[in-house]
Design a protein around this motif. Structure first.
Motif, PDB file in Angstrom:
ATOM      1  N   ILE A 169       9.403   4.013 -45.091  1.00 58.87           N
ATOM      2  CA  ILE A 169       8.442   2.916 -44.919  1.00 58.87           C
ATOM      3  C   ILE A 169       7.031   3.474 -44.788  1.00 58.87           C
ATOM      4  CG2 ILE A 169       7.682   1.075 -43.381  1.00 58.87           C
ATOM      5  CD1 ILE A 169      10.074   0.381 -45.176  1.00 58.87           C
ATOM      6  N   GLN A 170       6.878   4.586 -44.064  1.00 64.26           N
ATOM      7  CA  GLN A 170       5.551   5.192 -43.951  1.00 64.26           C
ATOM      8  C   GLN A 170       5.097   5.743 -45.305  1.00 64.26           C
ATOM      9  OE1 GLN A 170       3.428   4.825 -41.774  1.00 64.26           O
ATOM     10  NE2 GLN A 170       1.868   6.358 -42.250  1.00 64.26           N
ATOM     11  N   LEU A 171       6.013   6.331 -46.073  1.00 63.39           N
ATOM     12  CA  LEU A 171       5.665   6.812 -47.408  1.00 63.39           C
ATOM     13  C   LEU A 171       5.250   5.646 -48.298  1.00 63.39           C
ATOM     14  CD1 LEU A 171       5.533   9.300 -49.257  1.00 63.39           C
ATOM     15  CD2 LEU A 171       7.918   8.842 -49.894  1.00 63.39           C
ATOM     16  N   LYS A 172       5.953   4.532 -48.188  1.00 62.39           N
ATOM     17  CA  LYS A 172       5.586   3.344 -48.951  1.00 62.39           C
ATOM     18  C   LYS A 172       4.227   2.833 -48.512  1.00 62.39           C
ATOM     19  CE  LYS A 172       7.235  -1.267 -50.264  1.00 62.39           C
ATOM     20  NZ  LYS A 172       8.357  -2.243 -50.194  1.00 62.39           N
ATOM     21  N   ARG A 173       3.960   2.855 -47.212  1.00 61.65           N
ATOM     22  CA  ARG A 173       2.662   2.392 -46.703  1.00 61.65           C
ATOM     23  C   ARG A 173       1.532   3.222 -47.297  1.00 61.65           C
ATOM     24  NH1 ARG A 173       3.890   1.866 -41.599  1.00 61.65           N
ATOM     25  NH2 ARG A 173       3.828  -0.413 -41.606  1.00 61.65           N
ATOM     26  N   LEU A 174       1.728   4.535 -47.381  1.00 59.71           N
ATOM     27  CA  LEU A 174       0.697   5.422 -47.923  1.00 59.71           C
ATOM     28  C   LEU A 174       0.533   5.213 -49.432  1.00 59.71           C
ATOM     29  CD1 LEU A 174       1.682   8.651 -45.956  1.00 59.71           C
ATOM     30  CD2 LEU A 174      -0.271   7.155 -45.492  1.00 59.71           C
ATOM     31  N   TYR A 175       1.641   5.045 -50.134  1.00 63.13           N
ATOM     32  CA  TYR A 175       1.593   4.812 -51.583  1.00 63.13           C
ATOM     33  C   TYR A 175       0.861   3.518 -51.903  1.00 63.13           C
ATOM     34  CZ  TYR A 175       3.385   3.172 -56.115  1.00 63.13           C
ATOM     35  OH  TYR A 175       3.505   2.657 -57.380  1.00 63.13           O
ATOM     36  N   LEU A 176       1.212   2.443 -51.217  1.00 60.53           N
ATOM     37  CA  LEU A 176       0.596   1.145 -51.513  1.00 60.53           C
ATOM     38  C   LEU A 176      -0.883   1.115 -51.140  1.00 60.53           C
ATOM     39  CD1 LEU A 176       3.421  -1.358 -50.497  1.00 60.53           C
ATOM     40  CD2 LEU A 176       2.800  -0.555 -52.780  1.00 60.53           C
ATOM     41  N   GLN A 177      -1.297   1.981 -50.211  1.00 65.01           N
ATOM     42  CA  GLN A 177      -2.709   2.076 -49.855  1.00 65.01           C
ATOM     43  C   GLN A 177      -3.452   3.015 -50.810  1.00 65.01           C
ATOM     44  OE1 GLN A 177      -3.521   3.087 -45.711  1.00 65.01           O
ATOM     45  NE2 GLN A 177      -5.719   3.222 -46.139  1.00 65.01           N
ATOM     46  N   SER A 178      -2.726   3.619 -51.745  1.00 63.13           N
ATOM     47  CA  SER A 178      -3.308   4.566 -52.711  1.00 63.13           C
ATOM     48  C   SER A 178      -3.948   5.765 -52.025  1.00 63.13           C
ATOM     49  CB  SER A 178      -4.324   3.871 -53.636  1.00 63.13           C
ATOM     50  OG  SER A 178      -3.692   2.875 -54.417  1.00 63.13           O
ATOM     51  N   VAL A 179      -3.258   6.285 -51.021  1.00 65.79           N
ATOM     52  CA  VAL A 179      -3.747   7.459 -50.293  1.00 65.79           C
ATOM     53  C   VAL A 179      -3.661   8.683 -51.210  1.00 65.79           C
ATOM     54  CG1 VAL A 179      -3.208   9.025 -48.373  1.00 65.79           C
ATOM     55  CG2 VAL A 179      -3.116   6.539 -48.046  1.00 65.79           C
ATOM     56  N   PRO A 180      -4.694   9.526 -51.247  1.00 63.57           N
ATOM     57  CA  PRO A 180      -4.628  10.733 -52.079  1.00 63.57           C
ATOM     58  C   PRO A 180      -3.354  11.520 -51.800  1.00 63.57           C
ATOM     59  CG  PRO A 180      -6.833  10.459 -51.179  1.00 63.57           C
ATOM     60  CD  PRO A 180      -5.985   9.413 -50.527  1.00 63.57           C
ATOM     61  N   ALA A 181      -2.644  11.873 -52.864  1.00 64.93           N
ATOM     62  CA  ALA A 181      -1.342  12.525 -52.698  1.00 64.93           C
ATOM     63  C   ALA A 181      -1.436  13.801 -51.869  1.00 64.93           C
ATOM     64  CB  ALA A 181      -0.734  12.818 -54.066  1.00 64.93           C
TER      65      ALA A 181
END
Length: 341
Positions: free
Chosen positions: A17-29
């Motif tokens: 869920i945290q990984l999804k949160r970061l992905y959907l926020q377009s956080v730099p990989a």
């Protein structure tokens, strides 16, 4: 290769869920600590299948991030998975297929300036219905939009303001569900939309820029079909003192990152005083989240508030209070609670 139907270890739902949160926020990989979110022993085929269906599948989210970002994220994800694969396991074919498909699609020259959908996942708290577990914002992630205004992205102070209302009971006389709330300098209207989802009686998102107000209306449409949130243009200071907004009853006035320009502080304080004085009998409060870019600017804000007879308390937003979303920097943030004497 592992058996596709077997999951050798229970999935780490919190990590995904945290990984999804970061992905959907377009956080730099490069800023995503994959190994902290997903222990190596869990990366078998079954875990990857759960990851794909939770984060990457078409029905996993209504608004996938921009193609360029998703391609970069998948490159990072595949590299991280390869590094942590359990013995005799292979990469999931659906993840590889999605990456291959995106690699075959060329980017257009206009992609860099197009607004993209940024989704901010909300915590699973009782106040939210299943359809209200996110705030979707049409953003341009560059510092300034092509039009030159700052209302095209959600700034860190707005995120901190959102977390403040989610996790810190504000010192106001009514519960949020009974409050009429006015946002000044709303920008993307992230905070307004969040408070509407928290069940506010009514929220009015305002901004001085007409184009920003149009974008706010778009963002409202992406998030809610209720009638408890609306948008209106409002210029600070005495120039619009006949605006209907000043005659309406507001229990709470909010703002995120609206104190950065010293040229606007006088008009901002004028507007705050007028709004709070108009609703003095109702114990109206203002809660303003301010990024500390320049101590002198905030000192001028403090002095201006005191000069017009407004009381205020200041709370520093610590690292532990930035728990949900990616902020991009550790620049200090302060939250002001302001009231009239």
């Amino acid at each position: 290769m592992g058996t596709h139907g077997d999951i050798h270890t229970p999935p780490n739902y919190d990590g995904l869920i945290q990984l999804k949160r970061l992905y959907l926020q377009s956080v730099p990989a490069g800023s995503i600590a994959f190994d902290c979110l997903v222990p190596a022993c869990q990366v078998d085929w079954g875990f990857q299948d759960h990851l794909y269906n939770t984060i990457l599948a078409k029905d996993a989210t209504a608004y996938r991030p921009a193609q360029q970002y998703t391609r970069r994220f998948l490159k990072f994800l595949i590299s991280s998975l390869e590094r942590n694969l359990a013995e005799d396991e292979e990469l999931h074919d659906s993840i590889l297929t999605l990456y291959s498909d995106l690699m075959s699609k060329p980017d257009s020259a206009s992609d860099a300036t197009k607004p993209t959908f940024i989704t901010y996942l909300l915590p699973p708290i009782q106040s939210f219905s299943k359809k209200d577990t996110q705030v979707v914002i049409s953003e341009r992630k560059s510092v300034l939009s092509a039009d030159g205004h700052t209302g095209s992205r959600t700034w860190e102070a707005a995120l901190a303001l959102g977390e403040f209302f989610l996790f810190t009971p504000p010192s106001i006389s009514k519960p949020i569900s009974e409050c009429r709330i006015l946002e000044l300098g709303a920008g993307t209207a992230f905070a307004s939309i969040l408070l509407s989802k928290l069940g506010a009686k009514h929220v009015l998102a305002t901004d001085g820029d007409e184009r920003v107000c149009e974008t706010i209306q778009t963002n409202i449409g992406l998030n809610t079909h209720t009638n408890n949130i609306s948008v209106s243009q409002l210029l600070w200071g005495p120039s619009q003192e006949d605006n209907f907004i000043y005659t309406e009853p507001w229990d709470l006035v909010i703002g995120g990152d609206i104190t950065y320009d010293t040229r606007d502080l006088s008009d901002l304080v004028h507007t705050l005083k007028k709004l709070l004085e108009t609703n003095k009998g109702a114990s109206s409060k203002a809660i303003i989240s301010a990024t500390v870019r320049n101590e002198d600017t905030l000192h001028e804000f403090d002095t201006s508030l005191s000069a017009v007879g407004l009381n205020f308390e200041v709370k520093e937003v610590g690292e532990s209070e930035r728990r949900l979303w990616y902020y991009g920097s550790d620049t200090p943030i302060r939250i002001y609670t302001i009231g009239s004497r």
